[in-house]
Design a protein around this motif. Sequence first.
Motif, PDB file in Angstrom:
ATOM      1  N   SER A  85       4.975  15.152  -7.633  1.00  0.00           N
ATOM      2  CA  SER A  85       3.999  14.197  -8.151  1.00  0.00           C
ATOM      3  C   SER A  85       2.739  14.270  -7.292  1.00  0.00           C
ATOM      4  CB  SER A  85       4.568  12.777  -8.107  1.00  0.00           C
ATOM      5  OG  SER A  85       5.747  12.681  -8.881  1.00  0.00           O
ATOM      6  N   LYS A  86       1.612  13.896  -7.869  1.00  0.00           N
ATOM      7  CA  LYS A  86       0.341  13.972  -7.150  1.00  0.00           C
ATOM      8  C   LYS A  86       0.388  13.121  -5.888  1.00  0.00           C
ATOM      9  CE  LYS A  86      -4.634  13.233  -7.693  1.00  0.00           C
ATOM     10  NZ  LYS A  86      -4.956  14.562  -7.125  1.00  0.00           N
ATOM     11  N   PHE A  87      -0.135  13.672  -4.800  1.00  0.00           N
ATOM     12  CA  PHE A  87      -0.171  12.939  -3.535  1.00  0.00           C
ATOM     13  C   PHE A  87      -1.240  11.853  -3.601  1.00  0.00           C
ATOM     14  CE2 PHE A  87      -1.770  12.188   0.779  1.00  0.00           C
ATOM     15  CZ  PHE A  87      -0.584  11.865   1.424  1.00  0.00           C
ATOM     16  N   ILE A  88      -0.821  10.618  -3.379  1.00  0.00           N
ATOM     17  CA  ILE A  88      -1.739   9.479  -3.348  1.00  0.00           C
ATOM     18  C   ILE A  88      -1.985   9.128  -1.888  1.00  0.00           C
ATOM     19  CG2 ILE A  88      -2.074   7.070  -4.018  1.00  0.00           C
ATOM     20  CD1 ILE A  88      -0.002   7.613  -6.273  1.00  0.00           C
ATOM     21  N   PRO A  89      -3.231   9.141  -1.419  1.00  0.00           N
ATOM     22  CA  PRO A  89      -3.508   8.861  -0.005  1.00  0.00           C
ATOM     23  C   PRO A  89      -3.255   7.399   0.341  1.00  0.00           C
ATOM     24  CG  PRO A  89      -5.550   9.075  -1.231  1.00  0.00           C
ATOM     25  CD  PRO A  89      -4.453   9.459  -2.178  1.00  0.00           C
ATOM     26  N   PRO A  90      -3.080   7.090   1.630  1.00  0.00           N
ATOM     27  CA  PRO A  90      -2.731   5.719   2.041  1.00  0.00           C
ATOM     28  C   PRO A  90      -3.871   4.714   1.989  1.00  0.00           C
ATOM     29  CG  PRO A  90      -2.882   7.157   3.942  1.00  0.00           C
ATOM     30  CD  PRO A  90      -3.003   8.037   2.738  1.00  0.00           C
ATOM     31  N   SER A  91      -4.953   5.022   1.289  1.00  0.00           N
ATOM     32  CA  SER A  91      -5.998   4.028   1.081  1.00  0.00           C
ATOM     33  C   SER A  91      -5.580   3.033   0.005  1.00  0.00           C
ATOM     34  CB  SER A  91      -7.305   4.713   0.665  1.00  0.00           C
ATOM     35  OG  SER A  91      -7.105   5.479  -0.507  1.00  0.00           O
ATOM     36  N   GLU A  92      -4.561   3.402  -0.762  1.00  0.00           N
ATOM     37  CA  GLU A  92      -4.062   2.543  -1.837  1.00  0.00           C
ATOM     38  C   GLU A  92      -2.926   1.649  -1.328  1.00  0.00           C
ATOM     39  OE1 GLU A  92      -5.570   2.588  -4.687  1.00  0.00           O
ATOM     40  OE2 GLU A  92      -6.829   4.337  -4.274  1.00  0.00           O
ATOM     41  N   SER A  93      -2.486   0.727  -2.183  1.00  0.00           N
ATOM     42  CA  SER A  93      -1.380  -0.152  -1.805  1.00  0.00           C
ATOM     43  C   SER A  93      -0.042   0.578  -1.853  1.00  0.00           C
ATOM     44  CB  SER A  93      -1.330  -1.374  -2.725  1.00  0.00           C
ATOM     45  OG  SER A  93      -1.188  -0.973  -4.074  1.00  0.00           O
ATOM     46  N   SER A  94       0.001   1.707  -2.565  1.00  0.00           N
ATOM     47  CA  SER A  94       1.175   2.577  -2.572  1.00  0.00           C
ATOM     48  C   SER A  94       0.696   4.005  -2.378  1.00  0.00           C
ATOM     49  CB  SER A  94       1.942   2.465  -3.894  1.00  0.00           C
ATOM     50  OG  SER A  94       2.473   1.174  -4.076  1.00  0.00           O
ATOM     51  N   TRP A  95       1.452   4.795  -1.629  1.00  0.00           N
ATOM     52  CA  TRP A  95       1.002   6.163  -1.392  1.00  0.00           C
ATOM     53  C   TRP A  95       2.186   7.097  -1.188  1.00  0.00           C
ATOM     54  CZ3 TRP A  95       1.475   8.950   3.308  1.00  0.00           C
ATOM     55  CH2 TRP A  95       1.948   8.209   4.402  1.00  0.00           C
ATOM     56  N   GLY A  96       1.851   8.377  -1.054  1.00  0.00           N
ATOM     57  CA  GLY A  96       2.868   9.413  -0.923  1.00  0.00           C
ATOM     58  C   GLY A  96       2.912  10.254  -2.182  1.00  0.00           C
ATOM     59  N   TYR A  97       3.969  11.023  -2.332  1.00  0.00           N
ATOM     60  CA  TYR A  97       4.148  11.857  -3.518  1.00  0.00           C
ATOM     61  C   TYR A  97       4.815  11.010  -4.602  1.00  0.00           C
ATOM     62  CZ  TYR A  97       3.121  15.547  -0.209  1.00  0.00           C
ATOM     63  OH  TYR A  97       2.512  16.327   0.753  1.00  0.00           O
ATOM     64  N   GLY A  98       3.989  10.371  -5.423  1.00  0.00           N
ATOM     65  CA  GLY A  98       4.525   9.502  -6.459  1.00  0.00           C
ATOM     66  C   GLY A  98       4.782   8.085  -5.989  1.00  0.00           C
ATOM     67  N   LYS A  99       3.889   7.531  -5.178  1.00  0.00           N
ATOM     68  CA  LYS A  99       3.985   6.139  -4.710  1.00  0.00           C
ATOM     69  C   LYS A  99       5.332   5.853  -4.046  1.00  0.00           C
ATOM     70  CE  LYS A  99       0.692   4.268  -8.063  1.00  0.00           C
ATOM     71  NZ  LYS A  99       0.440   3.224  -9.087  1.00  0.00           N
ATOM     72  N   VAL A 100       5.655   6.638  -3.054  1.00  0.00           N
ATOM     73  CA  VAL A 100       6.917   6.482  -2.331  1.00  0.00           C
ATOM     74  C   VAL A 100       6.863   5.303  -1.363  1.00  0.00           C
ATOM     75  CG1 VAL A 100       8.393   7.568  -0.585  1.00  0.00           C
ATOM     76  CG2 VAL A 100       7.607   8.891  -2.559  1.00  0.00           C
ATOM     77  N   LEU A 101       5.708   5.110  -0.713  1.00  0.00           N
ATOM     78  CA  LEU A 101       5.550   4.063   0.297  1.00  0.00           C
ATOM     79  C   LEU A 101       4.646   2.960  -0.238  1.00  0.00           C
ATOM     80  CD1 LEU A 101       5.067   6.758   2.953  1.00  0.00           C
ATOM     81  CD2 LEU A 101       6.716   4.933   3.340  1.00  0.00           C
ATOM     82  N   SER A 102       5.102   1.720  -0.143  1.00  0.00           N
ATOM     83  CA  SER A 102       4.352   0.582  -0.683  1.00  0.00           C
ATOM     84  C   SER A 102       3.985  -0.393   0.429  1.00  0.00           C
ATOM     85  CB  SER A 102       5.181  -0.151  -1.744  1.00  0.00           C
ATOM     86  OG  SER A 102       5.480   0.712  -2.824  1.00  0.00           O
ATOM     87  N   LEU A 103       2.787  -0.953   0.329  1.00  0.00           N
ATOM     88  CA  LEU A 103       2.309  -1.917   1.316  1.00  0.00           C
ATOM     89  C   LEU A 103       3.051  -3.239   1.163  1.00  0.00           C
ATOM     90  CD1 LEU A 103       0.152  -2.444   3.537  1.00  0.00           C
ATOM     91  CD2 LEU A 103      -1.343  -3.277   1.708  1.00  0.00           C
TER      92      LEU A 103
END
Length: 285
Positions: free
Chosen positions: A76-94
């Motif tokens: 899945s597209k890598f989402i940078p940690p500037s968002e409330s969820s990030w990682g490869y497919g929103k793996v990590l959530s704030l």
Amino acid sequence: MIKYRTKFLVNFIKYREVEMRHIIFNDIPHTHEIIINEETATISFSLRPDLNQFVKELLCGTNRHADYFEKECGFSKFIPPSESSWGYGKVLSLVDSPGNSWITWECKLPYKPSWKKQDEISASISDLTTVISLFEPKDETFDVNQFFAIDLVVVKSHDYFNGGSFSFFYSKEVLDFAATIWNDGEKYSAVMNSMKKFYAHLAGKRLSYTLRDDFYIGQYQANVRCPTFRCPGNCACISPEHFTREDSYGVRYQPHNVDSKVQQLTLLAGVIKLANMARDASLRR
């Protein structure tokens, strides 16, 4: 002092040499805490604000490491940690933590995840722990030191799918705590139970009596300060990389036959649980 040459394909860092203190030999400032909740199969990473900012700076730019996983491996597209969820497919959530200045990212493991999702979870944690390992705290004095650090560094992207290898570091405080509870069956049962619950959740099955016997905590070369951890597999385990009787030192752990991400995350549950127990014990003193 240990000299590290760390290669990490991310943003403006292409090649970096770092002279740094290390928890094996030194007291270093407490900059992050990794916590598990075995009931919800969750791994949480609580970061000091300056460390969290460092993570954002390094992972919010061009990430050729992520490009490889996305294009060649179908991640899945890598989402940078500037968002409330990030990682490869929103793996990590704030996690919302009112009144707490530290920032917590939570990885809630899905039930019986696909092979692809297991890889995305492991790669996301790897990116985070790699950047954490590059951070150099500026504290001149401090009251609380770091007990535990994970090393899940991916050296070459095409090597990533070769099992679930990882390593980690315990400070002397964790090893001292391990020695004090060696004869306390209840405390070590708590460590094994955390591994069992993670394994059952990730594998999506109840544990048979045979599988239950595959979870084990032993002693490395009969040293009660250095527990070893084992989970189901072909002797899938992790133990100290060398023998030491130096009670003033911590130690690095290396894996053996950790062939899958389920084994990797299962063993992580156990080693994090012991570190959490050592931290809790230190706070009660």
